[in-house]
Design an enzyme around this catalytic site. Structure first.
Site, PDB file in Angstrom:
ATOM      1  N   LYS A 267       0.835  -1.204   0.000  1.00 36.84           N
ATOM      2  CA  LYS A 267       0.000   0.000   0.000  1.00 36.84           C
ATOM      3  C   LYS A 267       0.865   1.248   0.000  1.00 36.84           C
ATOM      4  O   LYS A 267       2.003   1.208   0.479  1.00 36.84           O
ATOM      5  CB  LYS A 267      -0.843   0.040   1.282  1.00 36.84           C
ATOM      6  CG  LYS A 267      -1.972  -0.952   1.357  1.00 36.84           C
ATOM      7  CD  LYS A 267      -2.749  -0.777   2.660  1.00 36.84           C
ATOM      8  CE  LYS A 267      -3.913  -1.737   2.764  1.00 36.84           C
ATOM      9  NZ  LYS A 267      -4.985  -1.487   1.771  1.00 36.84           N
ATOM     10  N   ARG A 341     -10.444 -11.295   2.015  1.00 38.96           N
ATOM     11  CA  ARG A 341     -11.321 -12.325   1.445  1.00 38.96           C
ATOM     12  C   ARG A 341     -10.632 -13.690   1.431  1.00 38.96           C
ATOM     13  O   ARG A 341     -11.295 -14.720   1.524  1.00 38.96           O
ATOM     14  CB  ARG A 341     -11.785 -11.892   0.044  1.00 38.96           C
ATOM     15  CG  ARG A 341     -10.680 -11.721  -0.938  1.00 38.96           C
ATOM     16  CD  ARG A 341     -11.091 -10.886  -2.149  1.00 38.96           C
ATOM     17  NE  ARG A 341     -11.125  -9.444  -1.858  1.00 38.96           N
ATOM     18  CZ  ARG A 341     -11.448  -8.512  -2.740  1.00 38.96           C
ATOM     19  NH1 ARG A 341     -11.782  -8.857  -3.973  1.00 38.96           N
ATOM     20  NH2 ARG A 341     -11.453  -7.243  -2.406  1.00 38.96           N
TER      21      ARG A 341
END
Ligand code: BES
Ligand code: ZN
Ligand code: ZN
Length: 492
Positions: A267, A341
């Site tokens: 990120k 996920r």
């Protein structure tokens, strides 16, 4: 902060500040004092006529035991419903007292309607006085000497509500502590310890799967996401069993990424510090269990925490890796930052193995949900309308707003992969939905499922309603309410 109840008359009520909360419909209090009655009636007209745009503070005449009266009116805050306004004004009134060294703050709730709303005042006071002080040289103890006096018709009934609100708020504030705390402290192992502590203090069953067991059980998402970290991944379940057998087994699954760097798909530095809160889903399900352990619903509930740290390293999973899950599905990891996920998939499969009839997963899953909803609504998706409505209803009982997003099969196209059964990221659009469609691939058959994307709501960048800056503790109260009031929440 302490709570006292008071059943007497206004003349004998001793307080530094008396808080009156008004609304055009609800009459939370009744005043026998004529001068004060007139003042209040005048204020009511001024508020509703738009002449008063902030709280009204004055020294009451002829009441020697009360220093200051403050009046709040729901017209001051039209964005939220009455319950939320009560909490917000309770927090504000208490702060007014605390900040001006007038720590004894009374709340006028001495009518029938007032008695019904005692819990809301207490909730506002307890959530509104929270702040994360642990690391300051001089922790602020603004509310330490505060006494909240509940002026009521029935001290006994007020006490019940105070105790219940204390349970709800203690758990919510514990959830906030976990999320505010640094990732150097809250590792996957620390989440496990937290679950073990809760099991010990509230008589719950706990089961811990360490890395070796996860390997044995082929929990490939947790193993892959945790591979690059010095802190190994864990899965922990915490179970509540009601006295009478129950057909319902609700599994609350929480994303516990204790720090999300993004992994090899790293990120940008901006705001990355907030990714210590990427375990807010896990914190919420643990908070819910703290409440459930005490309020003892009639259904079976298991909290399942999937915990890992997502770090870049020579041992990290790479973009392009393919994971073969134990339900037979393969996943192409196009982006290692879509890690939530991957671990929730393990949790969903396991929820099926332990016989879940209903699953609610909670996760700081997508930036896309934040872009779609802003900071006031949690994204809500799922495969079962009754469960979706139940979550919404449970949230409504606590001022936690859920907004349903679409989950069309049509968009499954976006998570197609050329090398595996599915890809872990979708295209540039509908990111919250494609993440949920990914999860749906792992939901056990014939199981009602709801997915809460709390990325919008887990963190307050600035004070909001009765919350200060930082973690909100979102979903802990909703999930507990869902279980505790299961029959009402799931009724049509
Ligand atoms: N933890 C983040 C999502 C997030 C973003 C939570 C902002 C709270 C605030 C999640 O793991 C993530 O990185 N999601 C990516 C998914 C993308 C790579 C498909 C995102 O939302 O950008
Ligand atoms: Zn991520
Ligand atoms: Zn994440």
């Amino acid at each position: 902060m302490k709570f006292e109840t008071y059943e007497g008359n206004l003349q004998d009520l001793h307080a530094d500040v008396l808080v009156l909360i008004m609304d055009s419909q609800n009459e939370l209090f009744q005043l026998e004092d004529e001068a004060l009655q007139e003042r209040v009636a005048g204020a009511q007209a001024q508020f509703t006529g738009g002449k008063l745009s902030r709280e009204l503070t004055f020294a009451p005449k002829g009441l020697d035991n009360i220093d200051t009266v403050v009046i709040y009116h729901s017209d001051l805050e039209k964005n939220y419903g009455f319950w939320e306004n009560i909490k917000t004004f309770a927090a504000r009134g208490l702060r007014l007292g605390a900040e001006t060294a007038r720590p004894r703050v009374a709340f006028a709730l001495n009518s029938e309607a007032g008695l019904e709303h005692v819990g809301k005042v207490v909730e506002g006071a307890l959530l509104g006085s929270y702040s994360f002080e642990k690391y300051r040289q001089k922790p602020r103890k603004l509310f330490e000497d505060c006494v909240a006096v509940i002026w009521t018709q029935s001290a006994e009934k007020a006490r019940e509500q105070i105790e219940r609100a204390e349970i709800l708020c203690h758990a919510t504030n514990a959830t906030r502590d976990l999320v505010n705390e640094s990732a150097a402290v809250i590792t996957p192992a620390a989440l496990v310890r937290k679950a073990q502590d809760l099991a010990a203090s509230h008589n719950l069953q706990v089961e811990v799967w360490d890395q070796a067991r996860l390997t044995q059980e082929r929990m490939v998402g947790l193993l892959a996401v945790g591979a690059g970290s010095e802190h190994p991944p864990f899965m922990v379940s915490l179970s509540y069993q009601p006295e009478a057998p129950s057909d319902v087994h609700l599994v609350l699954l929480g994303k516990g990424v204790t720090f999300d760097t993004g992994g090899i798909s790293i990120k940008p530095a901006d705001k990355m510090h907030l990714m210590r809160g990427d375990m807010a889903g896990a914190a919420a399900v643990l908070g819910a269990m703290e409440i459930i352990g005490q309020l003892k619903p009639s259904i079976r509930v298991t909290a399942l925490v999937v915990a890992a740290e997502n770090s870049p390293d020579g041992k990290s999973m790479r973009p392009g890796d393919i994971l073969s899950y134990r339900n037979g599905k393969s996943v192409h990891v196009e982006n290692t930052d879509a890690e939530g996920r991957l671990i929730l998939a393990d949790g969903l499969i396991h929820a099926g193995d332990i016989g879940a009839t209903h699953i609610v997963d909670v996760a700081t899953l997508t930036g896309a949900a934040v872009r779609a909803l802003g900071y006031s609504f949690t994204g809500l998706m799922g495969n079962n309308r009754t469960l979706i409505n139940a979550v919404t209803r449970a949230g409504g009982n606590h001022g936690e707003a859920y907004w349903k997003l679409p989950l069309p099969a049509e968009y499954k196209e976006y998570i197609k992969s050329s090398v595996a059964d599915i890809n872990n990221i979708g295209g540039p659009v509908a990111g919250a939905t494609t993440a949920a469609l990914f999860l749906q691939e792992f939901v056990p058959e014939r199981t009602a499922w709801a997915h809460l994307d709390i990325a919008p709501t887990f963190w307050k960048e600035k004070p909001w309603k009765y919350f200060g800056e930082g973690a909100s503790g979102v979903a802990a109260r909703t999930l507990a309410d869902l279980a505790v009031n299961w029959a009402e929440n799931t009724a049509r």
